[in-house]
Design a protein around this motif. Structure first.
Motif, PDB file in Angstrom:
ATOM      1  N   CYS A  53       0.471  -1.251  -0.009  1.00  0.00           N
ATOM      2  CA  CYS A  53      -0.066   0.198  -0.211  1.00  0.00           C
ATOM      3  C   CYS A  53       1.075   1.379   0.183  1.00  0.00           C
ATOM      4  O   CYS A  53       0.734   2.138  -0.772  1.00  0.00           O
ATOM      5  CB  CYS A  53      -0.777   0.234   1.505  1.00  0.00           C
ATOM      6  N   HIS A  54       2.151   1.469   0.562  1.00  0.00           N
ATOM      7  CA  HIS A  54       2.619   2.672   1.017  1.00  0.00           C
ATOM      8  C   HIS A  54       3.906   2.950   0.386  1.00  0.00           C
ATOM      9  O   HIS A  54       4.313   4.209   0.226  1.00  0.00           O
ATOM     10  CB  HIS A  54       3.314   2.841   2.618  1.00  0.00           C
ATOM     11  N   SER A  60       3.686   5.985  -1.995  1.00  0.00           N
ATOM     12  CA  SER A  60       2.450   5.645  -2.346  1.00  0.00           C
ATOM     13  C   SER A  60       2.113   5.761  -3.800  1.00  0.00           C
ATOM     14  O   SER A  60       2.301   6.830  -3.679  1.00  0.00           O
ATOM     15  CB  SER A  60       1.142   5.590  -1.772  1.00  0.00           C
ATOM     16  N   SER A  61       1.611   5.153  -4.773  1.00  0.00           N
ATOM     17  CA  SER A  61       1.115   5.368  -6.340  1.00  0.00           C
ATOM     18  C   SER A  61      -0.398   5.437  -6.168  1.00  0.00           C
ATOM     19  O   SER A  61      -0.996   5.817  -7.228  1.00  0.00           O
ATOM     20  CB  SER A  61       1.645   4.473  -7.182  1.00  0.00           C
ATOM     21  N   ASP A  62      -1.148   5.174  -4.534  1.00  0.00           N
ATOM     22  CA  ASP A  62      -2.922   5.652  -4.424  1.00  0.00           C
ATOM     23  C   ASP A  62      -3.115   7.024  -4.222  1.00  0.00           C
ATOM     24  O   ASP A  62      -2.080   7.294  -2.522  1.00  0.00           O
ATOM     25  CB  ASP A  62      -3.054   4.329  -3.751  1.00  0.00           C
ATOM     26  N   ARG A  63      -3.079   7.577  -4.238  1.00  0.00           N
ATOM     27  CA  ARG A  63      -4.260   9.394  -3.691  1.00  0.00           C
ATOM     28  C   ARG A  63      -4.605   8.519  -2.572  1.00  0.00           C
ATOM     29  O   ARG A  63      -3.913  10.099  -1.957  1.00  0.00           O
ATOM     30  CB  ARG A  63      -4.658  10.100  -5.111  1.00  0.00           C
ATOM     31  N   GLU A  64      -5.164   8.120  -1.735  1.00  0.00           N
ATOM     32  CA  GLU A  64      -6.003   7.881  -1.041  1.00  0.00           C
ATOM     33  C   GLU A  64      -4.714   7.330   0.393  1.00  0.00           C
ATOM     34  O   GLU A  64      -5.052   7.285   1.078  1.00  0.00           O
ATOM     35  CB  GLU A  64      -7.341   6.590  -0.796  1.00  0.00           C
ATOM     36  N   ILE A  65      -3.973   6.603  -0.132  1.00  0.00           N
ATOM     37  CA  ILE A  65      -2.772   6.153   0.272  1.00  0.00           C
ATOM     38  C   ILE A  65      -1.719   7.219   1.073  1.00  0.00           C
ATOM     39  O   ILE A  65      -0.984   7.224  -0.017  1.00  0.00           O
ATOM     40  CB  ILE A  65      -2.408   5.182   0.054  1.00  0.00           C
ATOM     41  N   HIS A  67       2.227   9.016   1.659  1.00  0.00           N
ATOM     42  CA  HIS A  67       3.591   8.753   0.802  1.00  0.00           C
ATOM     43  C   HIS A  67       3.853   8.368   3.068  1.00  0.00           C
ATOM     44  O   HIS A  67       3.638   8.905   4.131  1.00  0.00           O
ATOM     45  CB  HIS A  67       3.801   9.460   0.938  1.00  0.00           C
TER      46      HIS A  67
END
Ligand code: HEC
Length: 143
Positions: A53-54, A60-65, A67
Motif C-alpha cells: 500500500c505505502h 504510495s501510488s494511490d491517492r488515498e494512501i 506517503h
C-alpha cells in the motif's frame, strides 16, 4: 531500600526504584536511539506488511494512501514522540486487519521509516517499551 514486600502496591514502588536506577531515556532521536541493523530488519517487515500500500520507497501510488516520507513525514512525524507513531501504527495498520505483528516488529518498522527519512542511528536497539518511547521526540534530521 532493597526490601520488596509482595503486596501489589508496594511491589510497584520497589519496581520504580529499579527503573530510576537505570540511565534516563534519550530525549530525542538526535541521540541515535535505534541501530542500523534494527532498521534493516524493519525494512524486511515493511516490505512484507506495508509496501503493497505505502510503496517500496515509502511513496504510495494511490491517492488515498499517504506517503511515509517527504512532506508526509515532516508533518506527520517530526515533533511527535516515537510512542505516538508506534501506537498509531500498532492499533491501525494494516487497516481492517486484527493486530497481527509482534510489538517489536512494529517498532522495527518504525525505525526503518525513521532511518529512511535520515534520522540518525546509534549503538543500541530500541525496545518496544511505550513508557520510554513516550519520552523520545522525533526531531528533524540535520540538513
Ligand atoms: C491495505 C493498505 C495498507 C497497508 C497494508 C498499510 N497501510 Fe498504512 N495506511 C493506509 C491508508 C488507507 C491510510 C490512510 C488512512 C488512515 O490514516 O487510516 C494509512 C495511513 C498510515 C499512516 C499515517 C500516515 C500519516 O501521514 O498520518 C501510517 C504511519 C501508516 N499507514 C503506516 C503503515 C505501516 C507501518 C504499515 C505496515 C505495518 C501499513 N501502514 C500498512 C493503508 C495501508
Amino acid at each position: 531500600m532493597t526490601k520488596c514486600i509482595s503486596m501489589a502496591g508496594l511491589a510497584l514502588i520497589c519496581g520504580t526504584g529499579v527503573l530510576l536506577a537505570q540511565e534516563p531515556a534519550p530525549k530525542s532521536t538526535t541521540a541515535g536511539v535505534f541501530t542500523d541493523e534494527q532498521a534493516k530488519r524493519g525494512a524486511a517487515a515493511y516490505s512484507a506488511n506495508c509496501a503493497a500500500c505505502h510503496g517500496a520507497e515509502l511513496r504510495s501510488s494511490d491517492r488515498e494512501i499517504p506517503h511515509l516520507t517527504e512532506k508526509s513525514f515532516k508533518f506527520g512525524w517530526i515533533g511527535k514522540t516515537i510512542a505516538e507513531r508506534f501506537e498509531f501504527i500498532r492499533e491501525t495498520m494494516p487497516p481492517k486487519v486484527e493486530k497481527k505483528l509482534p510489538d517489536q516488529v512494529y517498532l522495527d518498522i518504525v525505525t526503518y521509516i525513521l532511518r529512511f527519512n535520515k534520522i540518525p542511528s546509534g549503538d543500541r536497539p530500541l525496545k518496544a517499551d511505550v513508557e520510554i518511547l513516550k519520552q523520545i521526540l522525533i526531531e528533524a534530521p540535520p540538513d
